[in-house]
Design a protein around this motif. Structure first.
Motif, PDB file in Angstrom:
ATOM      1  N   UNK A 141       0.870  -1.185   0.000  1.00  0.00           N
ATOM      2  CA  UNK A 141       0.000   0.000   0.000  1.00  0.00           C
ATOM      3  C   UNK A 141       0.904   1.232   0.000  1.00  0.00           C
ATOM      4  N   UNK A 142       0.680   2.123  -0.962  1.00  0.00           N
ATOM      5  CA  UNK A 142       1.467   3.356  -1.048  1.00  0.00           C
ATOM      6  C   UNK A 142       0.544   4.551  -0.796  1.00  0.00           C
ATOM      7  N   UNK A 143       0.895   5.351   0.209  1.00  0.00           N
ATOM      8  CA  UNK A 143       0.089   6.539   0.531  1.00  0.00           C
ATOM      9  C   UNK A 143       0.911   7.778   0.186  1.00  0.00           C
ATOM     10  N   UNK A 151      -2.385   4.073  -3.361  1.00  0.00           N
ATOM     11  CA  UNK A 151      -2.459   3.037  -4.400  1.00  0.00           C
ATOM     12  C   UNK A 151      -2.110   1.688  -3.782  1.00  0.00           C
ATOM     13  N   UNK A 152      -2.516   0.642  -4.457  1.00  0.00           N
ATOM     14  CA  UNK A 152      -2.099  -0.708  -4.054  1.00  0.00           C
ATOM     15  C   UNK A 152      -1.328  -1.302  -5.222  1.00  0.00           C
ATOM     16  N   UNK A 153      -0.160  -1.816  -4.923  1.00  0.00           N
ATOM     17  CA  UNK A 153       0.705  -2.511  -5.904  1.00  0.00           C
ATOM     18  C   UNK A 153       1.124  -1.678  -7.112  1.00  0.00           C
ATOM     19  N   UNK A 154       0.997  -0.378  -7.040  1.00  0.00           N
ATOM     20  CA  UNK A 154       1.531   0.499  -8.091  1.00  0.00           C
ATOM     21  C   UNK A 154       2.150   1.721  -7.433  1.00  0.00           C
ATOM     22  N   UNK A 155       3.362   2.008  -7.835  1.00  0.00           N
ATOM     23  CA  UNK A 155       4.043   3.178  -7.291  1.00  0.00           C
ATOM     24  C   UNK A 155       4.414   4.072  -8.467  1.00  0.00           C
ATOM     25  N   UNK A 219       5.840 -14.891  -2.934  1.00  0.00           N
ATOM     26  CA  UNK A 219       6.340 -14.896  -4.316  1.00  0.00           C
ATOM     27  C   UNK A 219       5.512 -14.004  -5.245  1.00  0.00           C
ATOM     28  N   UNK A 220       4.309 -13.634  -4.806  1.00  0.00           N
ATOM     29  CA  UNK A 220       3.454 -12.773  -5.648  1.00  0.00           C
ATOM     30  C   UNK A 220       3.502 -11.311  -5.179  1.00  0.00           C
ATOM     31  N   UNK A 221       4.335 -11.023  -4.206  1.00  0.00           N
ATOM     32  CA  UNK A 221       4.327  -9.669  -3.625  1.00  0.00           C
ATOM     33  C   UNK A 221       5.206  -8.720  -4.440  1.00  0.00           C
ATOM     34  N   UNK A 222       4.808  -8.533  -5.674  1.00  0.00           N
ATOM     35  CA  UNK A 222       5.545  -7.640  -6.583  1.00  0.00           C
ATOM     36  C   UNK A 222       4.710  -6.396  -6.851  1.00  0.00           C
ATOM     37  N   UNK A 260      -3.707 -12.735  -2.198  1.00  0.00           N
ATOM     38  CA  UNK A 260      -2.536 -12.982  -3.046  1.00  0.00           C
ATOM     39  C   UNK A 260      -2.795 -12.432  -4.441  1.00  0.00           C
ATOM     40  N   UNK A 261      -1.766 -11.809  -5.023  1.00  0.00           N
ATOM     41  CA  UNK A 261      -1.797 -11.271  -6.395  1.00  0.00           C
ATOM     42  C   UNK A 261      -2.955 -10.305  -6.613  1.00  0.00           C
ATOM     43  N   UNK A 262      -3.071  -9.335  -5.729  1.00  0.00           N
ATOM     44  CA  UNK A 262      -4.118  -8.317  -5.868  1.00  0.00           C
ATOM     45  C   UNK A 262      -3.854  -7.439  -7.093  1.00  0.00           C
ATOM     46  N   UNK A 263      -4.901  -7.031  -7.809  1.00  0.00           N
ATOM     47  CA  UNK A 263      -4.676  -6.084  -8.908  1.00  0.00           C
ATOM     48  C   UNK A 263      -4.383  -4.686  -8.339  1.00  0.00           C
ATOM     49  N   UNK A 264      -3.843  -3.825  -9.185  1.00  0.00           N
ATOM     50  CA  UNK A 264      -3.540  -2.456  -8.739  1.00  0.00           C
ATOM     51  C   UNK A 264      -4.837  -1.721  -8.429  1.00  0.00           C
ATOM     52  N   UNK A 265      -4.808  -0.874  -7.421  1.00  0.00           N
ATOM     53  CA  UNK A 265      -5.999  -0.090  -7.053  1.00  0.00           C
ATOM     54  C   UNK A 265      -5.583   1.344  -6.741  1.00  0.00           C
ATOM     55  N   UNK A 266      -6.552   2.264  -6.890  1.00  0.00           N
ATOM     56  CA  UNK A 266      -6.271   3.682  -6.708  1.00  0.00           C
ATOM     57  C   UNK A 266      -7.326   4.273  -5.767  1.00  0.00           C
ATOM     58  N   UNK A 267      -6.886   5.025  -4.766  1.00  0.00           N
ATOM     59  CA  UNK A 267      -7.822   5.615  -3.806  1.00  0.00           C
ATOM     60  C   UNK A 267      -7.624   7.119  -3.728  1.00  0.00           C
ATOM     61  N   UNK A 268      -8.718   7.875  -3.818  1.00  0.00           N
ATOM     62  CA  UNK A 268      -8.615   9.323  -3.577  1.00  0.00           C
ATOM     63  C   UNK A 268      -9.102   9.537  -2.152  1.00  0.00           C
ATOM     64  N   UNK A 269      -8.320  10.215  -1.363  1.00  0.00           N
ATOM     65  CA  UNK A 269      -8.707  10.424   0.030  1.00  0.00           C
ATOM     66  C   UNK A 269      -8.218   9.290   0.897  1.00  0.00           C
ATOM     67  N   UNK A 270      -7.495   9.621   1.948  1.00  0.00           N
ATOM     68  CA  UNK A 270      -6.954   8.618   2.869  1.00  0.00           C
ATOM     69  C   UNK A 270      -7.378   9.017   4.278  1.00  0.00           C
ATOM     70  N   UNK A 271      -7.779   8.046   5.071  1.00  0.00           N
ATOM     71  CA  UNK A 271      -8.186   8.332   6.467  1.00  0.00           C
ATOM     72  C   UNK A 271      -7.081   9.110   7.165  1.00  0.00           C
TER      73      UNK A 271
END
Lengths: 288, 134
Positions: A141-143, A151-155, A219-222, A260-271
């Motif tokens: 998770x990247x904030x 985002x999740x799994x995308x930087x 092994x899927x944590x890329x 495991x192997x979650x697709x990328x996700x995008x969030x506007x607004x963070x707690x």
């Protein structure tokens, strides 16, 4: 005749084997193909250390062949001394030279290690952009606290701009954040915060990974690291802010569950204060 | 003459000379024994390092940390070695006579080490070097 053909074929094969090296030039990956200041410096240190060590290794290998050739049975020489055993001069040379090399290696590595300290901002690279990283089972998770997006799994990072990462982990004991082409690896630990500074120098898409075994989905944590121009970065921030999903406390409780192997996700607004709250959740409450 | 040029040229020369001596140790020993008896040989062994060392040092005298420093030190060392051989011929002659049989293999060993280091500096260090921030 057969023996001669075999010798010729062996020589040709040896020469032809060098052709395999032709493909190497453009196929360097990971740390050998750096795209960031820190990774460049790390590769430089790696190659310089190898070169300093090879100063001893290569002459020893060459001399092993040369001496075997000179003192072969069919080539009697006057200076063959089978009972010779000691020389102060030679002993001091073959102990002294490696000692000097180790001293140089030590100084070089010490200085570079401190210069490339992940906690230390990169010299002359300006004010860094901040990214908070949470290693979850088994996703990242990247904030972006300054932009209030996640985002999740995308930087996504801007090229030629320093980024300061604050890292921790949640719901998984320990992970290691590593983008080999951009720079150093750093551990993430529950209840603790680590820091890392990186500065990508080329636009592109790079591979990020977890290099610390942490369970079933390791092994899927890329994750993908997209390095873009400053203009594209602004456009991406604007796009992220238009996302319909937001990372509320309730959403985070779902995201932190093992998958495991979650697709990328995008969030506007963070707690608000989510990153601090994750770290504090592992600390025992203080009693007056 | 940049330090890269010097490293490439002198590295190649060192490696070739070192290999030549290494695979012809008998001839090299005969040459060394001959050199011990010849005054002009001592002068030449001093003049050549002064010429090449001073040329190198005049063009590369950076003392910043990095491979440039190594090339500067090599040039400076060559000048000092040459000056010592020219000014203190008798002392140099005494040392040479004492170790005449060990000099060819040692020349070969140090030539190989120096040559390989210079070849790395000349051909590879520039590829892996990053001159940006940090």
């Amino acid at each position: 005749m057969l023996h001669r053909s075999f010798k010729t074929a062996s020589k040709l094969l040896l020469i032809a084997s060098f052709l395999f090296l032709c493909g190497c030039e453009n196929n360097f990956t990971g740390v050998l193909n750096p795209k960031g200041v820190v990774a460049f410096k790390e590769r430089q240190l790696l190659f310089d250390c190898i070169a300093l060590m090879l100063i001893v290794v290569i002459p020893v290998i060459i001399m092993s062949f040369a001496f075997a050739f000179r003192y072969r049975q069919s080539h009697p020489v006057k200076d063959y001394k089978p009972n010779w055993s000691h020389s102060v001069l030679l002993e001091s040379i073959w102990w002294g030279v490696p000692c000097v090399i180790i001293l140089i290696l030590g100084i070089l590595t010490w200085k570079m290690t401190h210069k490339l300290d992940p906690y230390r901002p990169i010299d002359g690279a300006g004010k860094p952009m901040k990214v908070q990283v949470v290693a979850l089972p088994w996703k990242w998770l990247f904030i972006y606290p300054e932009q209030n997006i996640a985002t999740v799994n995308t930087l996504v990072l801007p090229v030629n701009k320093q980024t300061e990462f604050f890292l921790t982990s949640d719901n998984v004991p320990m992970s290691a954040f590593f983008v080999p082409q951009i720079g150093s690896q750093i551990y993430t630990m529950a209840g603790m915060r680590t820091r890392l500074h990186l500065l990508p120098t080329s636009e592109g898409i790079y591979e990020g990974l977890n290099s610390q075994y942490n369970g079933d989905g390791f092994s899927e944590m890329h994750f993908k690291v997209k390095v873009v121009s400053q203009d594209e970065m602004k456009k991406w921030f604007a796009k992220a802010k238009r996302s319909s999903k937001s990372l509320s406390q309730a959403t985070y409780r779902v995201v932190r569950q093992p998958t495991i192997a979650d697709p990328a996700a995008l969030y506007s607004g963070v707690a608000p204060g989510l990153f601090k709250q994750i770290i504090k959740s592992y600390h025992a409450p203080t009693h007056p | 003459m940049s330090y890269i040029f010097f490293a490439r040229w002198f590295g190649l020369v060192s490696v070739l000379l070192a290999l030549g001596v290494l695979f012809n140790l008998g001839d090299a020993r005969r040459m060394a024994r001959h050199l011990v008896k010849d005054e002009s040989g001592y002068i030449m062994a001093g003049v050549l390092p002064i010429i090449f060392g001073s040329l190198s040092f005049m063009h590369n005298h950076s003392f910043n940390q990095g491979w440039e420093l190594a090339v500067s030190l090599i040039g400076l060392f060559m000048v000092f070695a040459g000056v010592y051989r020219v000014l203190f011929v008798n002392h140099w002659k005494k040392i040479m006579s004492r170790h005449v049989d060990k000099i060819p293999p040692l020349f070969s060993l140090f030539g190989l080490m120096l040559g390989l280091l210079l070849l790395y500096i000349g051909f590879f260090s520039t590829i892996v070097y990053y001159g940006g921030a940090a």
